[in-house]
Design a protein around this motif. Sequence first.
Motif, PDB file in Angstrom:
ATOM      1  N   ASP A   1       0.829  -1.211   0.000  1.00  0.00           N
ATOM      2  CA  ASP A   1       0.000   0.000   0.000  1.00  0.00           C
ATOM      3  C   ASP A   1       0.859   1.256   0.000  1.00  0.00           C
ATOM      4  OD1 ASP A   1      -2.348  -1.528   0.081  1.00  0.00           O
ATOM      5  OD2 ASP A   1      -2.439  -1.460   2.283  1.00  0.00           O
ATOM      6  N   LEU A   2       1.906   1.253   0.810  1.00  0.00           N
ATOM      7  CA  LEU A   2       2.771   2.428   0.895  1.00  0.00           C
ATOM      8  C   LEU A   2       3.435   2.725  -0.446  1.00  0.00           C
ATOM      9  CD1 LEU A   2       4.343   1.745   4.388  1.00  0.00           C
ATOM     10  CD2 LEU A   2       2.750   3.587   3.808  1.00  0.00           C
ATOM     11  N   VAL A   3       3.961   1.699  -1.097  1.00  0.00           N
ATOM     12  CA  VAL A   3       4.610   1.886  -2.397  1.00  0.00           C
ATOM     13  C   VAL A   3       3.578   2.363  -3.425  1.00  0.00           C
ATOM     14  CG1 VAL A   3       5.805   0.711  -4.284  1.00  0.00           C
ATOM     15  CG2 VAL A   3       6.493   0.297  -1.913  1.00  0.00           C
ATOM     16  N   GLN A   4       2.378   1.784  -3.400  1.00  0.00           N
ATOM     17  CA  GLN A   4       1.324   2.203  -4.331  1.00  0.00           C
ATOM     18  C   GLN A   4       0.907   3.654  -4.109  1.00  0.00           C
ATOM     19  OE1 GLN A   4      -0.093   0.414  -7.001  1.00  0.00           O
ATOM     20  NE2 GLN A   4       1.755  -0.748  -6.550  1.00  0.00           N
ATOM     21  N   ASN A   5       1.077   4.152  -2.875  1.00  0.00           N
ATOM     22  CA  ASN A   5       0.704   5.528  -2.547  1.00  0.00           C
ATOM     23  C   ASN A   5       1.872   6.507  -2.672  1.00  0.00           C
ATOM     24  OD1 ASN A   5      -2.123   5.297  -1.969  1.00  0.00           O
ATOM     25  ND2 ASN A   5      -1.532   4.094  -0.189  1.00  0.00           N
ATOM     26  N   GLY A   6       2.926   6.115  -3.358  1.00  0.00           N
ATOM     27  CA  GLY A   6       4.014   7.038  -3.672  1.00  0.00           C
ATOM     28  C   GLY A   6       5.181   7.049  -2.709  1.00  0.00           C
ATOM     29  N   TYR A   7       5.199   6.165  -1.723  1.00  0.00           N
ATOM     30  CA  TYR A   7       6.339   6.091  -0.816  1.00  0.00           C
ATOM     31  C   TYR A   7       7.483   5.355  -1.504  1.00  0.00           C
ATOM     32  CZ  TYR A   7       3.671   7.823   3.122  1.00  0.00           C
ATOM     33  OH  TYR A   7       2.943   8.616   3.966  1.00  0.00           O
ATOM     34  N   SER A   8       8.700   5.801  -1.233  1.00  0.00           N
ATOM     35  CA  SER A   8       9.894   5.164  -1.782  1.00  0.00           C
ATOM     36  C   SER A   8      10.645   4.469  -0.657  1.00  0.00           C
ATOM     37  CB  SER A   8      10.819   6.211  -2.409  1.00  0.00           C
ATOM     38  OG  SER A   8      10.180   6.839  -3.493  1.00  0.00           O
ATOM     39  N   ILE A   9      11.235   3.327  -0.973  1.00  0.00           N
ATOM     40  CA  ILE A   9      12.058   2.635   0.008  1.00  0.00           C
ATOM     41  C   ILE A   9      13.377   3.400   0.102  1.00  0.00           C
ATOM     42  CG2 ILE A   9      13.267   0.499   0.566  1.00  0.00           C
ATOM     43  CD1 ILE A   9      10.987  -0.998  -0.876  1.00  0.00           C
ATOM     44  N   ALA A  10      13.640   3.953   1.293  1.00  0.00           N
ATOM     45  CA  ALA A  10      14.839   4.755   1.510  1.00  0.00           C
ATOM     46  C   ALA A  10      16.001   3.915   2.021  1.00  0.00           C
ATOM     47  CB  ALA A  10      14.541   5.884   2.490  1.00  0.00           C
ATOM     48  N   ALA A  11      15.695   2.843   2.755  1.00  0.00           N
ATOM     49  CA  ALA A  11      16.754   1.988   3.308  1.00  0.00           C
ATOM     50  C   ALA A  11      16.163   0.646   3.701  1.00  0.00           C
ATOM     51  CB  ALA A  11      17.391   2.652   4.527  1.00  0.00           C
TER      52      ALA A  11
END
Length: 107
Positions: free
Chosen positions: A38-48
């Motif tokens: 859900d987070l990735v679908q909502n525009g969040y990027s994996i930072a680490a």
Amino acid sequence: MRIAATAIGLLFALTAFSSHAQEPAASQWRFTETTLFDLVQNGYSIAAVTSGAARIGPSVEDTFFLQKTNSVFKCFETHAADAGSKRAATPFECYELTKPGATAPGK
């Protein structure tokens, strides 16, 4: 770019506070039902991403830090230490970074 480097540094510093089983009331992290997907679908990027031995049992725990503007989440996924095992040993959990002492919406 400087903001991203600062945010990544902050995320690694916050890794020390990753005792995620029942976060205390004054914690900066609040449990959420949101999934990594859900987070990735909502525009969040994996930072680490970090990986290490889980606190309980012979398992490995991956910690994903995700960021979008001024919002940060951390998600945990625990895997059995057996390389042949394909299923997570415990449910996937995500937490949102909040102001210490903040309560969940509706509480």
